[in-house]
Design an enzyme around this catalytic site. Structure first.
Site, short mmCIF file in Angstrom:
data_model
loop_
_atom_site.label_atom_id
_atom_site.label_comp_id
_atom_site.label_asym_id
_atom_site.label_seq_id
_atom_site.Cartn_x
_atom_site.Cartn_y
_atom_site.Cartn_z
CE LYS A 77 -3.60 2.12 2.74
NZ LYS A 77 -4.49 1.50 3.43
CB SER A 157 -8.16 3.88 2.38
OG SER A 157 -7.46 3.09 3.56
CB SER A 181 -8.52 1.26 5.20
OG SER A 181 -9.68 2.77 5.61
N1 GLN Z 1 -13.37 4.75 5.70
C1 GLN Z 1 -12.94 5.23 7.14
C2 GLN Z 1 -12.04 6.78 6.84
O1 GLN Z 1 -12.44 7.18 5.58
C3 GLN Z 1 -11.83 4.42 7.65
C4 GLN Z 1 -10.30 4.73 6.32
C5 GLN Z 1 -9.94 3.60 6.53
O2 GLN Z 1 -9.81 2.19 7.93
N2 GLN Z 1 -8.24 4.48 7.13
O3 GLN Z 1 -12.02 7.25 7.77
#
Ligand code: GLN
Length: 494
Positions: A77, A157, A181
């Site tokens: 990532k 994400s 995410s």
């Molecule tokens: N979708 C969540 C956010 O936008 C979680 C993102 C994540 O876990 N990095 O904060």
């Protein structure tokens, strides 16, 4: 089956037996990656590094002393700092940033002999649930609805990670999870993703979003692979003061398939109004699978669940606004073009205004607001108290003898790219409704693919474990995986 579609476990065994070389395995992934550009999963390809690492892995394999991850081609990532390789957190503000150092997780993987194929797409600074906030443009889900060619989100994400693993561009990938995410994109693409206990995996060298919630984990094609890869990623790191100095058990050895007599809790608060009936049905099937395997299924209550999403969307932006203060145009990446007479303040303002995308700016504004003198108690302190109550809910059920908790992973299957563009941002935040509780409480959670919906899209269930009990959690997930027998793959269109 070409080698890029193998599991880590299968590749490890084949590499050790000499049935394939790490170089050939890596080549088969590099070919798949080049053929998979339409997925926009890999945003920086590193074939030279990959082949060099693969050659070194082959030498080690010949010596007979190769660890399980030796010669395994992975995607990383973009949130992980990788030495000398662009690491941008999918943000324009880090354009051109090549770290001078390697994150602890990638160092550990490379020490174990893993091969890096390149960097993977994600939401900007890991803020999002659809990969649509990325400065590289969104990654695409390899899955499509039956009879439709509408492009779907791989989730976020860690959307690039999910897409790449599901489309067999790599054997596995790293992800990070602040509010879901790893687990949500895993569920949207029919793969396995585990967020370990907070402190199990070092955060050093991972671009920070919300430091009290962030945790890295593997995204893989099977639960066994998650066990193998987590083993290599986990462990104490003196460079991260929140990393725990406790032993890492043998996760793969824990996959006995025996869960007789264990108690699995079903929290009534996760039965949300308006939840699609297919998710409900999937959950019921999961409960039956667990019961058939000899575990006791018990109804439980986690009363503060409904406060989790609001608390998360105060705490995460608050921490983000502080963490992102470092991107000022002085030390890293992008600096805005200045006009005559601009001073340092204009430099900060212009740099941050064109370096950060709209969602990141929204989070910084919300975070700054909830931390501001007049509102600190009303929002941030209140959210912290709610967080403590959420954690206590879990502690209570675990103290009552519950070993793990089974819930849906997401409130829907993958949705169309652009579908939420006009929606209120809160619509997007609702994706995290089943996952954020786990981050707030610091617990391990895993998403396992269990079935397909009527449109042929994958759906996942989530298992939540006791702190530091990833070994048991992986075993429950392994049982669920084998009973569900999910083997479907996305039909190739790319
Ligand atoms: N979708 C969540 C956010 O936008 C979680 C993102 C994540 O876990 N990095 O904060």
């Amino acid at each position: 089956m070409s080698a890029n579609s193998w599991t880590i476990a299968a590749a490890r065994d084949a590499l050790r037996k000499g049935e394939i070389s790490a170089v050939d395995l890596t080549m088969s992934c590099l070919t798949a990656i080049d053929a998979g550009d339409a997925l926009n999963a890999f945003v920086h390809k590193t074939p030279e590094i990959a082949l060099e690492q693969a050659r070194a892995a082959d030498a080690r394999l010949k010596g007979g002393e190769a660890p399980a991850m030796c010669g395994i081609p992975l995607g990383i990532k973009d949130l992980f700092c990788t030495k000398g390789v662009p690491s941008q957190a999918a943000s324009n503000i880090l354009k051109g940033f090549k770290p001078e150092y390697e994150s602890t997780v990638t160092s550990k993987l490379f020490e174990a002999g893993a091969v890096m194929l390149g960097k993977l797409n994600m939401d900007e600074f890991a803020m999002g649930s659809s990969n649509e906030t990325s400065c590289y443009g969104n990654a695409v889900n390899p899955w499509q609805r039956k009879g439709s060619n509408v492009q779907l989100t791989p989730g976020g994400s860690s959307g690039g990670s999910a897409s790449a693993v599901a489309a067999d561009l790599c054997l596995a990938a790293t992800g990070t999870d602040t509010g879901g995410s790893i687990r949500q994109p895993a569920a949207f693409t029919g793969i396995v993703g585990i967020k370990p206990t907070y402190g199990r995996v070092s955060r050093w060298g991972i671009v920070a979003f919300a430091s009290s919630l962030d945790q890295a984990g593997p995204m893989t094609k099977s639960v066994r692979d998650a066990a193998i890869m987590l083993q290599a990623m986990a462990g104490h790191d003196p460079k991260d003061s929140t990393s725990a100095d406790i032993p890492v058990p043998d996760f793969e050895a824990a996959l006995t398939g025996d869960i007789r007599g264990k108690v699995i809790g079903i929290p009534k608060e996760y039965r949300m109004d308006g939840m699609p009936s297919e998710i409900e049905a999937l959950w019921t099937r999961g409960i039956e699978m667990i019961r058939d395997a000899g575990a006791e299924v018990r109804d439980i209550s986690l009363p503060h669940t409904r406060c989790a999403l609001p608390a998360y969307y105060v705490i995460a932006p608050a921490e983000a606004s502080s963490n992102l203060a470092r991107y000022d145009g002085v030390r890293y990446g992008h600096r805005a073009k200045l006009s005559q007479g601009d001073g340092i303040t204009e430099m900060y303002e212009k740099t941050r205004a064109d370096g950060f995308g709209p969602e990141v700016q929204r989070r910084i504004m919300v975070g700054t607001y909830v931390l501001s003198a007049g509102f600190y108690d009303a929002y941030y302190n209140r959210a912290r108290k709610v967080r403590a109550l959420i954690k206590r809910d879990f502690e209570t059920v675990f103290a009552d003898g519950v070993d793990a908790i089974l819930t849906p992973a997401t409130p829907s299957a993958a949705f169309g790219l652009g579908e939420m563009a006009d929606a209120d941002p809160v619509q997007m935040y609702l994706n995290d409704v089943f996952t954020v509780t786990v981050n707030l409480a610091g617990l391990p959670g895993i998403s396992v693919p269990v079935g397909l919906d009527a449109q042929g899209l994958p759906l996942g269930l989530q298992l939540i474990g006791r702190p530091w009990d990833e070994a048991e959690l992986l075993n429950y997930a392994h049982v669920l995986e084998s009973r569900a027998g999910f083997v479907a793959k996305a039909e190739k269109w790319w």
